[in-house]
Motif scaffolding. Structure first.
Motif, mmCIF file in Angstrom:
data_model
loop_
_atom_site.group_PDB
_atom_site.id
_atom_site.type_symbol
_atom_site.label_atom_id
_atom_site.label_comp_id
_atom_site.label_asym_id
_atom_site.label_seq_id
_atom_site.Cartn_x
_atom_site.Cartn_y
_atom_site.Cartn_z
ATOM 1 N N ALA A 51 -3.127 33.094 -3.688
ATOM 2 C CA ALA A 51 -2.805 31.657 -3.048
ATOM 3 C C ALA A 51 -3.999 31.531 -1.437
ATOM 4 C CB ALA A 51 -1.500 31.500 -2.630
ATOM 5 N N GLY A 52 -4.060 32.649 -1.107
ATOM 6 C CA GLY A 52 -4.978 32.721 0.228
ATOM 7 C C GLY A 52 -6.447 32.455 -0.494
ATOM 8 N N GLN A 53 -6.993 32.870 -1.417
ATOM 9 C CA GLN A 53 -8.190 32.634 -2.024
ATOM 10 C C GLN A 53 -8.257 31.238 -2.536
ATOM 11 O OE1 GLN A 53 -7.974 35.877 -5.048
ATOM 12 N NE2 GLN A 53 -8.690 37.358 -3.596
ATOM 13 N N TRP A 54 -7.209 30.698 -3.130
ATOM 14 C CA TRP A 54 -7.420 29.453 -3.497
ATOM 15 C C TRP A 54 -7.608 28.466 -2.030
ATOM 16 C CZ3 TRP A 54 -4.698 24.694 -2.446
ATOM 17 C CH2 TRP A 54 -4.684 23.761 -3.577
ATOM 18 N N CYS A 55 -6.798 28.718 -1.101
ATOM 19 C CA CYS A 55 -6.817 27.978 0.136
ATOM 20 C C CYS A 55 -8.224 28.056 0.535
ATOM 21 C CB CYS A 55 -5.836 28.264 1.180
ATOM 22 S SG CYS A 55 -4.324 27.998 0.627
ATOM 23 N N ASP A 56 -8.744 29.360 0.570
ATOM 24 C CA ASP A 56 -10.246 29.505 1.114
ATOM 25 C C ASP A 56 -11.045 28.648 0.109
ATOM 26 O OD1 ASP A 56 -9.635 31.492 2.855
ATOM 27 O OD2 ASP A 56 -10.119 33.083 1.591
ATOM 28 N N THR B 115 0.803 -1.215 0.118
ATOM 29 C CA THR B 115 -0.303 -0.161 0.087
ATOM 30 C C THR B 115 1.008 1.277 -0.072
ATOM 31 O OG1 THR B 115 -0.295 -0.259 2.374
ATOM 32 C CG2 THR B 115 -2.178 -0.730 1.111
ATOM 33 N N ARG B 116 0.539 1.918 -0.927
ATOM 34 C CA ARG B 116 1.315 3.191 -1.162
ATOM 35 C C ARG B 116 0.206 4.306 -0.930
ATOM 36 N NH1 ARG B 116 3.884 0.020 -5.301
ATOM 37 N NH2 ARG B 116 2.293 0.622 -6.630
ATOM 38 N N VAL B 117 0.332 5.468 -0.038
ATOM 39 C CA VAL B 117 -0.554 6.524 0.096
ATOM 40 C C VAL B 117 -0.788 7.388 -1.316
ATOM 41 C CG1 VAL B 117 -1.196 8.558 1.315
ATOM 42 C CG2 VAL B 117 -0.315 6.548 2.480
ATOM 43 N N PRO B 118 -1.827 7.332 -1.874
ATOM 44 C CA PRO B 118 -1.903 8.161 -3.321
ATOM 45 C C PRO B 118 -1.613 9.676 -2.609
ATOM 46 C CG PRO B 118 -3.777 6.671 -2.714
ATOM 47 C CD PRO B 118 -3.164 6.503 -1.514
ATOM 48 N N PHE B 119 -1.079 10.211 -4.026
ATOM 49 C CA PHE B 119 -0.395 11.648 -3.480
ATOM 50 C C PHE B 119 -0.995 12.463 -4.569
ATOM 51 C CE2 PHE B 119 3.570 14.021 -3.066
ATOM 52 C CZ PHE B 119 3.063 15.326 -2.430
ATOM 53 N N VAL B 120 -1.560 13.408 -4.340
ATOM 54 C CA VAL B 120 -1.864 14.598 -5.586
ATOM 55 C C VAL B 120 -1.472 15.706 -5.210
ATOM 56 C CG1 VAL B 120 -4.171 15.587 -6.681
ATOM 57 C CG2 VAL B 120 -4.203 13.204 -6.106
ATOM 58 N N ALA B 121 -0.378 16.238 -6.143
ATOM 59 C CA ALA B 121 0.186 17.635 -6.020
ATOM 60 C C ALA B 121 -0.108 18.369 -7.034
ATOM 61 C CB ALA B 121 1.986 17.159 -5.726
ATOM 62 N N GLY B 122 -0.337 19.751 -6.671
ATOM 63 C CA GLY B 122 -0.491 20.659 -7.573
ATOM 64 C C GLY B 122 0.908 21.732 -7.627
ATOM 65 N N ASN B 123 1.123 21.760 -8.978
ATOM 66 C CA ASN B 123 2.258 22.532 -9.350
ATOM 67 C C ASN B 123 1.919 23.869 -9.816
ATOM 68 O OD1 ASN B 123 4.772 23.758 -10.096
ATOM 69 N ND2 ASN B 123 5.227 22.327 -11.458
ATOM 70 N N TRP B 124 1.962 24.866 -9.185
ATOM 71 C CA TRP B 124 1.405 26.221 -9.587
ATOM 72 C C TRP B 124 2.294 26.907 -10.575
ATOM 73 C CZ3 TRP B 124 -0.689 28.688 -4.487
ATOM 74 C CH2 TRP B 124 -1.947 27.937 -4.173
ATOM 75 N N LYS B 125 3.606 26.377 -10.749
ATOM 76 C CA LYS B 125 4.590 27.224 -11.466
ATOM 77 C C LYS B 125 4.416 28.802 -11.164
ATOM 78 C CE LYS B 125 3.722 23.481 -14.639
ATOM 79 N NZ LYS B 125 3.828 22.942 -16.067
ATOM 80 N N MET B 126 4.679 29.351 -12.182
ATOM 81 C CA MET B 126 4.992 31.063 -11.781
ATOM 82 C C MET B 126 3.345 31.752 -12.092
ATOM 83 S SD MET B 126 7.548 33.850 -13.215
ATOM 84 C CE MET B 126 6.645 34.168 -14.734
ATOM 85 N N ASN B 127 2.558 31.066 -11.267
ATOM 86 C CA ASN B 127 1.117 31.647 -10.859
ATOM 87 C C ASN B 127 0.626 31.694 -9.533
ATOM 88 O OD1 ASN B 127 0.076 31.463 -14.151
ATOM 89 N ND2 ASN B 127 1.074 29.333 -13.552
ATOM 90 N N HIS B 128 -0.236 32.595 -9.457
ATOM 91 C CA HIS B 128 -0.659 32.934 -8.015
ATOM 92 C C HIS B 128 0.132 33.537 -7.090
ATOM 93 C CE1 HIS B 128 -4.466 30.792 -8.968
ATOM 94 N NE2 HIS B 128 -4.073 29.467 -8.660
#
Ligand code: PGA
Length: 264
Positions: A20-25, A2-15
């Motif tokens: 970023a605060g609005q995205w978290c909200d 079992t490997r814990v599935p991992f979904v990672a976002g890479n925003w690159k040179m955005n936000h």
């Protein structure tokens, strides 16, 4: 295994930090309305100025791993414009992306530099997401496996096996990044199996079996589920579709469903 599935976002040179605060909200609201099942790791890689803003949200309970998009090979010194591993740890980063194809192509990073950065990261407790992937001409010339093997072997050359327990590898075919053309399940399945077999030649096989291999390249809510159903796909590194909290969360939910997580 079992490997814990991992979904990672890479925003690159955005936000900006504000965005970023609005995205978290937005993510917080969505998770409050419909919680994600346990057993799934979410992460996000903001640009450096937005890291403290997202770190504060994580400290307040948002379930994300904070990821840096890059790090310098040295710990400190006269390197104007660069950011070091201790700085990233101090601000709350728990992972760093290394070897992204944009760093390789646009910024001229070589496998040797990536290996040096990777050593600095693992020696100082910042586990990497090592990105590898072939270009379209390389695939057409039948060189995909040669390229993947070289990038893995060279990228890991300076680290010792015992430092790589937390390594994540992201298979990202360069021709699929930002193009809307994702690799087919057959291509992804073959590449991931090859990456795992190669890792098992570099590291003890039991250790290689525990490492997570993510797919990246035009992952969208509409194509994530069939890809996540593949045994060797342990999640995704998502660029464009991670910029909106809604599509990022939909990809995470599709991954949880595909992996059969309880409550998904
Ligand atoms: P994309 O980017 O999802 O926009 O194709 C993926 C990546 O570069 O990691």
């Amino acid at each position: 295994m079992t490997r814990v599935p991992f979904v990672a976002g890479n925003w690159k040179m955005n936000h900006t930090a504000t965005a970023a605060g609005q995205w978290c909200d937005a993510l917080r609201e969505r998770l409050a309305a419909a919680p994600l099942p346990d057993g799934l790791e979410l992460g996000v890689a903001p640009a450096f100025p937005a890291l403290p803003r997202v770190a504060a949200e994580i400290a307040a309970g948002l379930p994300l791993t904070l990821i840096a998009q890059n790090a310098h090979r040295e710990l400190s010194g006269a390197f104007t414009g660069a950011v070091s591993v201790p700085m990233l740890l101090d601000v709350g980063c728990r992972r760093v992306i290394l070897g992204h194809s944009e760093r390789r192509e646009i910024f001229g990073e070589t496998d040797a530099l990536i290996a040096r950065k990777l050593r600095t990261a693992v020696e100082n407790g910042l586990p990497p997401i090592l990105c590898i992937g072939e270009t379209e001409p390389e695939r057409e010339a039948g060189r995909t496996e040669v390229v993947l093997e070289q990038q893995l072997q060279r990228g890991l050359a300076e680290a010792r096996a015992e430092q790589l327990d937390e390594l994540v590898v992201a298979y990202e075919p360069v021709w699929a990044i930002g193009t809307g053309r994702h690799a087919t399940p057959e291509q992804v399945s073959a590449a991931h199996a090859f990456v795992r077999a190669t890792l098992a030649g570099i590291l003890p096989p039991e250790q290689a079996a525990r490492l997570r291999i993510l797919y990246g390249g035009s992952v969208q809510p509409g194509n994530a589920e069939p890809l996540a159903r593949l045994e060797e796909v342990d999640g995704f590194l998502v660029g464009g579709a991670s910029l909106e909290a809604a599509s990022f969360e939909e990809i995470a939910r599709a991954t949880a469903r595909a992996k059969g997580l309880e409550g998904a």
